[in-house]
Design a protein around this motif. Structure first.
Motif, mmCIF file in Angstrom:
data_model
loop_
_atom_site.group_PDB
_atom_site.id
_atom_site.type_symbol
_atom_site.label_atom_id
_atom_site.label_comp_id
_atom_site.label_asym_id
_atom_site.label_seq_id
_atom_site.Cartn_x
_atom_site.Cartn_y
_atom_site.Cartn_z
ATOM 1 N N HIS A 149 0.834 -1.210 0.000
ATOM 2 C CA HIS A 149 0.000 0.000 0.000
ATOM 3 C C HIS A 149 0.864 1.254 0.000
ATOM 4 O O HIS A 149 0.984 1.960 0.994
ATOM 5 C CB HIS A 149 -0.954 0.046 1.181
ATOM 6 N N ALA A 150 1.465 1.521 -1.141
ATOM 7 C CA ALA A 150 2.518 2.546 -1.225
ATOM 8 C C ALA A 150 2.073 3.749 -2.058
ATOM 9 O O ALA A 150 1.076 3.703 -2.783
ATOM 10 C CB ALA A 150 3.764 1.933 -1.840
ATOM 11 N N ASP A 151 2.836 4.841 -1.903
ATOM 12 C CA ASP A 151 2.664 6.030 -2.735
ATOM 13 C C ASP A 151 4.073 6.577 -3.023
ATOM 14 O O ASP A 151 4.990 6.387 -2.228
ATOM 15 C CB ASP A 151 1.809 7.077 -2.007
ATOM 16 N N LEU A 152 4.240 7.225 -4.155
ATOM 17 C CA LEU A 152 5.554 7.725 -4.567
ATOM 18 C C LEU A 152 5.559 9.244 -4.586
ATOM 19 O O LEU A 152 4.524 9.871 -4.865
ATOM 20 C CB LEU A 152 5.897 7.206 -5.984
ATOM 21 N N ILE A 153 6.728 9.827 -4.289
ATOM 22 C CA ILE A 153 6.884 11.289 -4.320
ATOM 23 C C ILE A 153 8.299 11.635 -4.760
ATOM 24 O O ILE A 153 9.248 10.894 -4.470
ATOM 25 C CB ILE A 153 6.571 11.889 -2.927
ATOM 26 N N GLN A 154 8.417 12.761 -5.498
ATOM 27 C CA GLN A 154 9.747 13.225 -5.920
ATOM 28 C C GLN A 154 10.104 14.485 -5.123
ATOM 29 O O GLN A 154 9.264 15.382 -4.979
ATOM 30 C CB GLN A 154 9.757 13.524 -7.423
ATOM 31 N N ALA A 155 11.337 14.527 -4.629
ATOM 32 C CA ALA A 155 11.791 15.692 -3.848
ATOM 33 C C ALA A 155 12.406 16.739 -4.778
ATOM 34 O O ALA A 155 12.629 16.482 -5.963
ATOM 35 C CB ALA A 155 12.822 15.236 -2.806
ATOM 36 N N ASP A 156 12.713 17.905 -4.227
ATOM 37 C CA ASP A 156 13.254 19.001 -5.038
ATOM 38 C C ASP A 156 14.633 18.673 -5.602
ATOM 39 O O ASP A 156 15.059 19.257 -6.600
ATOM 40 C CB ASP A 156 13.333 20.297 -4.203
ATOM 41 N N ASP A 157 15.324 17.721 -4.947
ATOM 42 C CA ASP A 157 16.652 17.345 -5.477
ATOM 43 C C ASP A 157 16.512 16.224 -6.517
ATOM 44 O O ASP A 157 17.486 15.554 -6.861
ATOM 45 C CB ASP A 157 17.577 16.904 -4.337
ATOM 46 N N ASN A 158 15.255 16.019 -6.994
ATOM 47 C CA ASN A 158 14.923 15.007 -8.004
ATOM 48 C C ASN A 158 15.007 13.581 -7.491
ATOM 49 O O ASN A 158 14.811 12.635 -8.269
ATOM 50 C CB ASN A 158 15.785 15.161 -9.269
ATOM 51 N N SER A 159 15.314 13.389 -6.194
ATOM 52 C CA SER A 159 15.290 12.016 -5.642
ATOM 53 C C SER A 159 13.845 11.549 -5.525
ATOM 54 O O SER A 159 12.931 12.366 -5.336
ATOM 55 C CB SER A 159 15.957 11.998 -4.260
ATOM 56 N N TRP A 160 13.622 10.265 -5.681
ATOM 57 C CA TRP A 160 12.301 9.653 -5.548
ATOM 58 C C TRP A 160 12.231 8.862 -4.253
ATOM 59 O O TRP A 160 13.227 8.248 -3.832
ATOM 60 C CB TRP A 160 11.993 8.740 -6.743
ATOM 61 N N TRP A 161 11.046 8.877 -3.649
ATOM 62 C CA TRP A 161 10.850 8.180 -2.371
ATOM 63 C C TRP A 161 9.503 7.472 -2.392
ATOM 64 O O TRP A 161 8.584 7.876 -3.113
ATOM 65 C CB TRP A 161 10.887 9.189 -1.228
ATOM 66 N N MET A 162 9.380 6.447 -1.568
ATOM 67 C CA MET A 162 8.130 5.703 -1.414
ATOM 68 C C MET A 162 7.727 5.699 0.058
ATOM 69 O O MET A 162 8.579 5.462 0.932
ATOM 70 C CB MET A 162 8.297 4.248 -1.880
ATOM 71 N N VAL A 163 6.463 5.999 0.333
ATOM 72 C CA VAL A 163 5.904 5.717 1.661
ATOM 73 C C VAL A 163 5.034 4.474 1.503
ATOM 74 O O VAL A 163 4.411 4.277 0.435
ATOM 75 C CB VAL A 163 5.096 6.894 2.230
ATOM 76 N N CYS A 164 5.019 3.640 2.495
ATOM 77 C CA CYS A 164 4.220 2.404 2.421
ATOM 78 C C CYS A 164 3.820 1.990 3.822
ATOM 79 O O CYS A 164 4.287 2.560 4.814
ATOM 80 C CB CYS A 164 5.040 1.294 1.777
ATOM 81 N N LEU A 165 2.934 1.026 3.898
ATOM 82 C CA LEU A 165 2.594 0.479 5.214
ATOM 83 C C LEU A 165 3.368 -0.816 5.423
ATOM 84 O O LEU A 165 3.863 -1.445 4.490
ATOM 85 C CB LEU A 165 1.089 0.256 5.351
ATOM 86 N N GLY A 166 3.468 -1.154 6.694
ATOM 87 C CA GLY A 166 4.054 -2.434 7.103
ATOM 88 C C GLY A 166 3.659 -2.658 8.555
ATOM 89 O O GLY A 166 3.043 -1.770 9.173
ATOM 90 N N PHE A 167 3.967 -3.841 9.087
ATOM 91 C CA PHE A 167 3.720 -4.022 10.516
ATOM 92 C C PHE A 167 4.920 -4.726 11.156
ATOM 93 O O PHE A 167 5.721 -5.365 10.456
ATOM 94 C CB PHE A 167 2.408 -4.782 10.783
#
Ligand code: 6LW
Length: 528
Positions: free
Chosen positions: A256-274
């Motif tokens: 259950h993830a979503d992606l975002i790009q930062a101003d330095d052009n790096s990409w990141w993912m937030v997701c769930l886990g337990f």
């Protein structure tokens, strides 16, 4: 001053190491601990915003802000009015399922599912302020998401184990184009959590499959057209902990993830886990985690190099921007409860006051019990650590026979451990340690005390909760210890996590009874 070669070399090494250190500070996962599942993220200018699902709790959809993706501060909720979030009699793990937050041309949009009513959108220009009234959508399914391009808004949602896309008006909810089936995933059960991104001329459709337990995974496909056809990434899944390489990882169920790009052009993912804490049992619910993503031009995204994440992430990060921490010791001297405090379903607000006796949270009981699928006089905050100590001090006033107040360790209405002060017919008071385990209720301890004022303490550790009381606020008497596994998500089912809550109930209709709580502490062991 003449700089020798040696001095120049020292200055160069010092500056370089300082610069490197600032980019290689790494971070700890989860980035938002405790019951914060189904994260979705967006960016507006230099600011990141993140929302998580909230089910039967009110207010709904907690909203967090960050400038570095690692330190997050809750700045509000998206659903703060009953007109936005009717939860009347909603079942255990009912209410609000997965949300998606997006920002387009100055407006923030939040789309989510009230599972007993359908999908809806609220919007605002000030995310920390009030959000609009809901516009309800006709499309069925859960985990709705929005994608904006050229002043058009596209909805993705997942009925019938299929991801559909259609164009809608996000301000009215009007459907503009018919639903088009675009992907069913790679064959995992429950294809869900769809999000569309555009990069290098490709439309990327990222989803989750396998169910939100140990088989969870994130997969992705792409197309030159938003309505397909989509081709699946041959390297799917791009994130999973269901394989042997994550068999002993303390984080499980990633998805259950979503992606975002930062101003330095790096990409990141937030997701769930337990994080299982006692055998294969987890209590804190599904939490929010962060992972770096490599996403080269025209390539598929790669999550943290190998599609798994860790509690310690030794990776380059954005410049660190710490935020204000939630206070661990509360004396209830503020005019409002902190944002971390939530109610079960829509609260009767007149039963919670902080002003009638400054420095006290006053709870006025009703006949609704913690066991009822209703809104008892209960207000709680999430358990966010395996090991913690929670304490509170309470005093009952004008209590009638059978009136109860206390602290509860609550997974849901059917599963909770309660430390209770109860008024007895003989005019005395009794401390009860009571376990509600589905159809079974067990009173583990009863102790008569001479007065209506007591301090309660709950300690959490990986395998047990222990319960104690004090009559002088100094020496605590432990009266019981109970296995955590009977409250775990594996035992309870559902999608929430443990709350530590203050509550009060009364069978009488005497309106003047109340209980004053004059402090609450939640101290993780690492803060002791
Ligand atoms: C959510 C679905 C899921 O809607 O569980 O983990 C459901 N994934 O995407 C409730 O959290």
């Amino acid at each position: 001053m003449q700089m020798t070669v040696k001095n120049l070399l020292f200055v160069f090494l010092f500056v370089t190491s300082t610069c490197l250190a600032s980019n290689f500070s790494g971070y700890k996962n989860p980035i938002i601990s405790g019951f914060h599942p189904d994260p979705s993220i967006c960016k507006a200018g230099e600011d990141f915003y993140l929302v998580t699902s909230s089910f039967e709790y009110f207010p709904g959809v907690p909203l967090f802000h960050s400038k570095d993706l690692i330190h997050w501060e809750q700045i509000g909720h998206c659903l703060t009015r009953t007109s936005q979030l009717p939860l009347d009699k909603c079942g255990v793990s009912g209410g609000i399922y997965a949300p998606t937050i997006r920002f387009y041309k100055g407006i923030f949009y939040l789309i989510t599912t009230n599972v007993s009513r359908g999908n809806f959108i609220v919007h605002t220009k000030d995310p920390a302020g009030d959000w609009s009234e809901p516009v309800w959508l006709q499309q069925p399914g859960i985990d709705p998401s929005l994608y904006f391009e050229d002043d058009k808004c596209y909805l993705t949602v997942n009925p019938n184990n299929t991801i559909y896309v259609s164009e809608i008006n996000p301000l009215t909810g009007q459907q503009i184009t018919t639903n088009k089936a675009i992907w069913t995933g790679t064959g995992g059960r429950y294809p869900e959590a769809p999000h569309i991104y555009k990069k290098d001329g490709w439309y990327y459709l990222m989803i989750s499959e396998g169910g939100t337990e140990y088989g969870h995974k994130v997969t992705i496909a792409r197309s030159k057209n938003i309505d397909g056809p989509y081709e699946s990434n041959p390297a799917n899944p791009i994130l999973t902990h269901s394989n042997v390489n994550a068999q002993w990882n303390p984080i499980q169920g990633t998805g259950h993830a979503d992606l975002i790009q930062a101003d330095d052009n790096s990409w990141w993912m937030v997701c769930l886990g337990f994080r299982p804490q006692s055998g294969s049992h987890h209590l804190l619910g599904r939490e929010t985690f962060l992972a770096p993503v490599t996403w080269d031009t025209n390539a598929w995204p790669v999550v943290n190099g190998n599609g798994t994440i860790y509690t310690t992430m030794n990776v380059p990060t954005l410049p660190s921007k710490p935020v204000k921490e939630v206070p661990y010791k509360i004396d209830f001297s503020e005019k409002k409860l902190g944002l971390e405090w939530n109610y079960l379903r829509n609260p009767k607000e007149q039963n919670y006051t902080l002003t009638e006796r400054p420095g006290c949270l006053r709870l006025k009981p009703t006949s609704v019990k913690l066991d009822d699928i209703d809104s008892p006089t209960f207000v709680g905050r999430r358990q966010e650590h395996f090991n913690f100590t929670a304490t509170t001090s309470l005093e009952m006033f004008y209590a009638q026979n059978g009136d109860e107040s206390g602290i509860t360790v609550l997974m849901n209405n059917n599963l909770h451990y309660d430390l209770v002060l109860r008024k007895e017919p003989n005019g005395e008071y009794k401390i009860l340690l009571r376990y509600r385990l589905g159809e079974m209720t067990h009173i583990a301890k009863e102790i008569n005390i001479p007065k209506e004022k007591v301090e309660f303490q709950v300690k959490g550790e990986s395998n047990y909760y222990s319960f104690a009381y004090s009559l002088d606020g100094k020496s605590y008497n432990t009266i019981g210890k109970m296995d955590v596994r009977f409250l775990s998500s594996e035992t309870a089912g559902g999608f929430t996590g443990i709350y530590l809550g203050l509550f009060s109930t009364s069978e009488s209709n005497i309106s003047k009874t109340y209980t004053d709580f004059d402090n609450f502490t939640y101290l993780p062991d690492n803060k002791q």
